[in-house]
Design a protein around this motif. Structure first.
Motif, PDB file in Angstrom:
ATOM      1  N   THR A  52       0.811  -1.215   0.000  1.00  0.00           N
ATOM      2  CA  THR A  52       0.000   0.000   0.000  1.00  0.00           C
ATOM      3  C   THR A  52       0.841   1.261   0.000  1.00  0.00           C
ATOM      4  O   THR A  52       0.296   2.362  -0.065  1.00  0.00           O
ATOM      5  CB  THR A  52      -0.923   0.021   1.228  1.00  0.00           C
ATOM      6  N   ARG A  53       2.166   1.132   0.146  1.00  0.00           N
ATOM      7  CA  ARG A  53       3.038   2.298   0.221  1.00  0.00           C
ATOM      8  C   ARG A  53       3.874   2.413  -1.047  1.00  0.00           C
ATOM      9  O   ARG A  53       4.156   1.402  -1.702  1.00  0.00           O
ATOM     10  CB  ARG A  53       3.976   2.187   1.407  1.00  0.00           C
ATOM     11  N   PRO A  54       4.280   3.614  -1.315  1.00  0.00           N
ATOM     12  CA  PRO A  54       5.223   3.760  -2.441  1.00  0.00           C
ATOM     13  C   PRO A  54       6.519   3.013  -2.124  1.00  0.00           C
ATOM     14  O   PRO A  54       6.921   2.864  -0.970  1.00  0.00           O
ATOM     15  CB  PRO A  54       5.445   5.279  -2.522  1.00  0.00           C
ATOM     16  N   LEU A  55       7.192   2.594  -3.142  1.00  0.00           N
ATOM     17  CA  LEU A  55       8.408   1.799  -2.974  1.00  0.00           C
ATOM     18  C   LEU A  55       9.450   2.539  -2.177  1.00  0.00           C
ATOM     19  O   LEU A  55      10.160   1.952  -1.358  1.00  0.00           O
ATOM     20  CB  LEU A  55       8.964   1.429  -4.363  1.00  0.00           C
ATOM     21  N   ALA A  56       9.505   3.819  -2.304  1.00  0.00           N
ATOM     22  CA  ALA A  56      10.553   4.579  -1.614  1.00  0.00           C
ATOM     23  C   ALA A  56      10.275   4.712  -0.123  1.00  0.00           C
ATOM     24  O   ALA A  56      11.159   5.026   0.659  1.00  0.00           O
ATOM     25  CB  ALA A  56      10.698   5.949  -2.238  1.00  0.00           C
ATOM     26  N   ASP A  57       9.013   4.504   0.293  1.00  0.00           N
ATOM     27  CA  ASP A  57       8.655   4.699   1.695  1.00  0.00           C
ATOM     28  C   ASP A  57       8.598   3.390   2.494  1.00  0.00           C
ATOM     29  O   ASP A  57       7.984   3.330   3.551  1.00  0.00           O
ATOM     30  CB  ASP A  57       7.295   5.394   1.785  1.00  0.00           C
ATOM     31  N   ARG A  58       9.141   2.347   1.983  1.00  0.00           N
ATOM     32  CA  ARG A  58       9.081   1.074   2.705  1.00  0.00           C
ATOM     33  C   ARG A  58       9.732   1.186   4.075  1.00  0.00           C
ATOM     34  O   ARG A  58      10.798   1.774   4.222  1.00  0.00           O
ATOM     35  CB  ARG A  58       9.766  -0.023   1.901  1.00  0.00           C
ATOM     36  N   ASP A  59       9.042   0.568   5.013  1.00  0.00           N
ATOM     37  CA  ASP A  59       9.491   0.629   6.403  1.00  0.00           C
ATOM     38  C   ASP A  59      10.623  -0.371   6.609  1.00  0.00           C
ATOM     39  O   ASP A  59      10.458  -1.581   6.381  1.00  0.00           O
ATOM     40  CB  ASP A  59       8.321   0.306   7.322  1.00  0.00           C
ATOM     41  N   THR A  60      11.778   0.154   7.069  1.00  0.00           N
ATOM     42  CA  THR A  60      12.928  -0.722   7.305  1.00  0.00           C
ATOM     43  C   THR A  60      12.631  -1.752   8.384  1.00  0.00           C
ATOM     44  O   THR A  60      13.004  -2.932   8.280  1.00  0.00           O
ATOM     45  CB  THR A  60      14.154   0.116   7.711  1.00  0.00           C
ATOM     46  N   ALA A  61      11.919  -1.365   9.451  1.00  0.00           N
ATOM     47  CA  ALA A  61      11.586  -2.296  10.541  1.00  0.00           C
ATOM     48  C   ALA A  61      10.710  -3.442  10.031  1.00  0.00           C
ATOM     49  O   ALA A  61      10.881  -4.609  10.433  1.00  0.00           O
ATOM     50  CB  ALA A  61      10.891  -1.555  11.667  1.00  0.00           C
ATOM     51  N   MET A  62       9.771  -3.080   9.127  1.00  0.00           N
ATOM     52  CA  MET A  62       8.912  -4.118   8.583  1.00  0.00           C
ATOM     53  C   MET A  62       9.703  -5.111   7.742  1.00  0.00           C
ATOM     54  O   MET A  62       9.498  -6.332   7.813  1.00  0.00           O
ATOM     55  CB  MET A  62       7.801  -3.481   7.741  1.00  0.00           C
ATOM     56  N   VAL A  63      10.640  -4.593   6.983  1.00  0.00           N
ATOM     57  CA  VAL A  63      11.485  -5.474   6.168  1.00  0.00           C
ATOM     58  C   VAL A  63      12.308  -6.393   7.067  1.00  0.00           C
ATOM     59  O   VAL A  63      12.465  -7.600   6.804  1.00  0.00           O
ATOM     60  CB  VAL A  63      12.387  -4.640   5.235  1.00  0.00           C
ATOM     61  N   GLU A  64      12.825  -5.847   8.161  1.00  0.00           N
ATOM     62  CA  GLU A  64      13.604  -6.685   9.076  1.00  0.00           C
ATOM     63  C   GLU A  64      12.731  -7.769   9.712  1.00  0.00           C
ATOM     64  O   GLU A  64      13.162  -8.918   9.885  1.00  0.00           O
ATOM     65  CB  GLU A  64      14.237  -5.801  10.152  1.00  0.00           C
ATOM     66  N   LEU A  65      11.506  -7.396  10.078  1.00  0.00           N
ATOM     67  CA  LEU A  65      10.598  -8.378  10.672  1.00  0.00           C
ATOM     68  C   LEU A  65      10.277  -9.495   9.688  1.00  0.00           C
ATOM     69  O   LEU A  65      10.298 -10.678  10.025  1.00  0.00           O
ATOM     70  CB  LEU A  65       9.315  -7.688  11.122  1.00  0.00           C
ATOM     71  N   LEU A  66       9.982  -9.084   8.452  1.00  0.00           N
ATOM     72  CA  LEU A  66       9.685 -10.096   7.436  1.00  0.00           C
ATOM     73  C   LEU A  66      10.887 -11.003   7.192  1.00  0.00           C
ATOM     74  O   LEU A  66      10.757 -12.208   6.980  1.00  0.00           O
ATOM     75  CB  LEU A  66       9.246  -9.430   6.143  1.00  0.00           C
ATOM     76  N   THR A  67      12.073 -10.395   7.213  1.00  0.00           N
ATOM     77  CA  THR A  67      13.283 -11.197   7.007  1.00  0.00           C
ATOM     78  C   THR A  67      13.467 -12.207   8.132  1.00  0.00           C
ATOM     79  O   THR A  67      13.799 -13.387   7.897  1.00  0.00           O
ATOM     80  CB  THR A  67      14.512 -10.282   6.922  1.00  0.00           C
ATOM     81  N   ALA A  68      13.224 -11.779   9.372  1.00  0.00           N
ATOM     82  CA  ALA A  68      13.359 -12.682  10.519  1.00  0.00           C
ATOM     83  C   ALA A  68      12.330 -13.807  10.456  1.00  0.00           C
ATOM     84  O   ALA A  68      12.634 -14.978  10.718  1.00  0.00           O
ATOM     85  CB  ALA A  68      13.220 -11.901  11.822  1.00  0.00           C
ATOM     86  N   GLU A  69      11.091 -13.432  10.097  1.00  0.00           N
ATOM     87  CA  GLU A  69      10.054 -14.456  10.013  1.00  0.00           C
ATOM     88  C   GLU A  69      10.337 -15.432   8.878  1.00  0.00           C
ATOM     89  O   GLU A  69      10.068 -16.636   8.975  1.00  0.00           O
ATOM     90  CB  GLU A  69       8.687 -13.795   9.814  1.00  0.00           C
ATOM     91  N   THR A  70      10.892 -14.914   7.793  1.00  0.00           N
ATOM     92  CA  THR A  70      11.255 -15.795   6.683  1.00  0.00           C
ATOM     93  C   THR A  70      12.345 -16.769   7.118  1.00  0.00           C
ATOM     94  O   THR A  70      12.312 -17.962   6.782  1.00  0.00           O
ATOM     95  CB  THR A  70      11.720 -14.961   5.483  1.00  0.00           C
ATOM     96  N   ALA A  71      13.325 -16.257   7.861  1.00  0.00           N
ATOM     97  CA  ALA A  71      14.387 -17.140   8.360  1.00  0.00           C
ATOM     98  C   ALA A  71      13.814 -18.189   9.311  1.00  0.00           C
ATOM     99  O   ALA A  71      14.211 -19.364   9.287  1.00  0.00           O
ATOM    100  CB  ALA A  71      15.464 -16.312   9.062  1.00  0.00           C
ATOM    101  N   ARG A  72      12.885 -17.756  10.171  1.00  0.00           N
ATOM    102  CA  ARG A  72      12.270 -18.713  11.089  1.00  0.00           C
ATOM    103  C   ARG A  72      11.488 -19.775  10.324  1.00  0.00           C
ATOM    104  O   ARG A  72      11.530 -20.967  10.643  1.00  0.00           O
ATOM    105  CB  ARG A  72      11.339 -17.954  12.037  1.00  0.00           C
ATOM    106  N   LEU A  73      10.759 -19.347   9.297  1.00  0.00           N
ATOM    107  CA  LEU A  73      10.023 -20.295   8.472  1.00  0.00           C
ATOM    108  C   LEU A  73      10.975 -21.267   7.781  1.00  0.00           C
ATOM    109  O   LEU A  73      10.709 -22.465   7.682  1.00  0.00           O
ATOM    110  CB  LEU A  73       9.176 -19.538   7.457  1.00  0.00           C
ATOM    111  N   ASP A  74      12.102 -20.750   7.327  1.00  0.00           N
ATOM    112  CA  ASP A  74      13.088 -21.602   6.672  1.00  0.00           C
ATOM    113  C   ASP A  74      13.637 -22.659   7.633  1.00  0.00           C
ATOM    114  O   ASP A  74      13.792 -23.832   7.278  1.00  0.00           O
ATOM    115  CB  ASP A  74      14.227 -20.734   6.119  1.00  0.00           C
ATOM    116  N   ARG A  75      13.935 -22.230   8.876  1.00  0.00           N
ATOM    117  CA  ARG A  75      14.420 -23.196   9.872  1.00  0.00           C
ATOM    118  C   ARG A  75      13.359 -24.254  10.185  1.00  0.00           C
ATOM    119  O   ARG A  75      13.666 -25.437  10.340  1.00  0.00           O
ATOM    120  CB  ARG A  75      14.822 -22.453  11.149  1.00  0.00           C
TER     121      ARG A  75
END
Length: 477
Positions: free
Chosen positions: A281-304
């Motif tokens: 829902t946000r422009p590409l330039a306004d992506r939330d860094t915290a949200m990206v980090e959370l998604l990355t952590a959850e992706t890693a957890r899912l991978d494990r």
């Protein structure tokens, strides 16, 4: 021609044996076995009975002949010796001859007129001539004979008495005929009774079979009936119930595994989907860094989690085969100590390590140590300690924390899949509840054991014992 007949007979016998093996059940085999045994025993018993019965009758006949001989001899001593035909009433039913001192016939009963002497034996006066206790001196045609000497004024006369064997033969034949007639009847009765009794004895087995046939995945809680008699069938029923208990537990564990796996997978997937929707829902330039980090952590957890599930699935299929090589276990423990200290700066991490080399899979042993270290760090209050030593040909690794510890009744359950003792099922450490289950599987694949105890610090002490010479044959997989 003879060879062809033998071949045909062998072929028929082979067909009979094949039918017997395929169709003869326990009841039929038991009945046939009982019939054969009884038939053999009865045949021997009948033969022995007929022989003993005949001998008993012959002894009776011998006694009668000896008694008659004494009676006739006593009469002759009183009244003298008649000449010619002997009065029938004197000899009774027996055949009688009176012989002169020279052995010729002086008197006889009617049936012996003109016959030579029944016995050439010459007993002394007053003595019963015998070849046995009952005065048996031999056979004469179809008679048993006895002789006794009678001393008179002109010499010793001989009284010879013969008893017919015809009654013996008739009695023996009648007895044998009755036994032979009853022989097959008794064999059939024994076979039928054995068939019926074995059928009754196998009734509980049939009940067990019917019950087991109706047990499916939806009825694993059913149990087979246990007979009251404490016999082999009762032990079979108890063993089958124990097997059903194990199957029910395994199936329940699989069901819980599937449900928990779905639950564990749903949470990170939901987080990923929600985060992606927010980012979308946000422009590409306004992506939330915290949200990206959370998604990355959850992706890693899912991978494990996926990796853990795959490993456990392989363990269930008995395909968890370690790649054995020489491993410096002390290096693995030391590396895990440094990793844990770097990841948790506020945690006091210590170690007491003795150099130990063993045969094992370095990658999976490292995973065991990491799982135990992360578990200890999650529950520790302020410190974690590693120890490694060699004891009696085994490497002993201990991971100790000063946390709340594990209750005795839960110390085995913590190694089950998706088990967390905290009711809130915390995920702040990224744990999935599979670490200790994987630890046990890997240790077992190396031929070792893993147990949990109470530590001196009040927390939990996980002890892993691994054989130094573990190899492919030691795994049993």
């Amino acid at each position: 021609m003879i060879e062809r007949g033998r071949t045909a007979l062998a072929s028929r016998w082979a067909r009979v044996r094949g039918w017997y093996r395929r169709h003869a059940g326990v009841r039929t085999r038991s009945a046939l076995a009982a019939a054969v045994v009884v038939a053999l025993v009865l045949a021997v018993a009948i033969a022995a009975f007929v022989l003993l019965y005949r001998r008993s009758l012959e002894r009776t006949i011998d006694a009668d002949a000896a008694r008659q001989a004494r009676t006739v001899a006593a009469d002759l001593a009183r009244t003298g010796v008649p000449e010619g035909e002997f009065p029938t009433e004197r000899g009774g039913s027996a055949l009688v001859q009176v012989l002169r001192p020279d052995g010729t016939v002086l008197a006889w009963s009617g049936a012996l007129k003109g016959r030579p002497p029944m016995s050439a034996a010459r007993p002394a006066a007053g003595r019963l001539l015998s070849e046995g206790r009952r005065g048996i001196i031999g056979h004469e045609d179809r008679y048993r004979v006895a002789a006794i000497g009678v001393g008179l004024t002109d010499g010793t006369y001989t009284v010879v008495v013969g008893e017919s064997l015809e009654p013996i033969r008739d009695s023996v034949e009648d007895a044998a005929a009755l036994l032979i007639i009853g022989y097959p009847v008794l064999v059939v009765v024994v076979a039928g009774a054995t068939y019926a009794f074995v059928g009754r004895s196998l009734g509980p087995v049939e009940a067990i079979r019917r019950k087991v046939a109706g047990i499916g995945a939806a009825r694993l809680g059913d149990r087979v009936p246990v007979p009251e008699a404490r016999d082999e069938v009762a032990r079979l029923a108890e063993t089958m119930n124990e097997m059903l208990d194990r199957l029910e537990k395994q199936v329940d564990a699989r069901r819980r595994f599937v449900a928990d796996a779905g639950h564990e997978l749903r949470s990170p997937l939901t987080t990923l989907r929600t985060g992606l929707e927010v980012l979308g829902t946000r422009p590409l330039a306004d992506r939330d860094t915290a949200m990206v980090e959370l998604l990355t952590a959850e992706t890693a957890r899912l991978d494990r989690l996926v990796d853990d599930l795959i490993l456990l699935a392989r363990a269930d299929e008995r395909e968890l085969r370690p790649r054995f090589a020489d491993v410096d276990l002390d290096d693995l423990v030391d590396a895990e100590r440094h990793r844990l200290a770097a990841r948790h700066p506020g945690l006091a991490v210590s170690a007491e390590i003795t150099p130990v080399r063993m045969r094992g899979d370095a990658h999976r042993l490292g995973r065991v140590l990491r799982n135990l270290a992360d578990n200890a760090a999650t529950h520790a209050e302020g410190s974690v300690r590693f120890t490694l030593r060699e004891v009696d040909g085994n490497a002993v690794v201990e991971v100790i924390d000063d946390g709340p510890g594990i209750p005795v009744e839960e110390r085995e359950r913590v190694f089950e899949r998706f088990v967390r003792l905290d009711e809130s099922r915390r995920r702040d450490s990224g744990g999935t509840g599979l670490g200790l289950a994987i630890t046990r599987e890997v240790v077992t694949a190396h031929g070792g054991t893993v147990e949990v105890f109470a530590s001196a610090r009040g927390g939990a002490l996980f002890r892993v014992v691994l054989p130094l010479d573990a190899g492919d044959e030691a795994t049993g997989r």
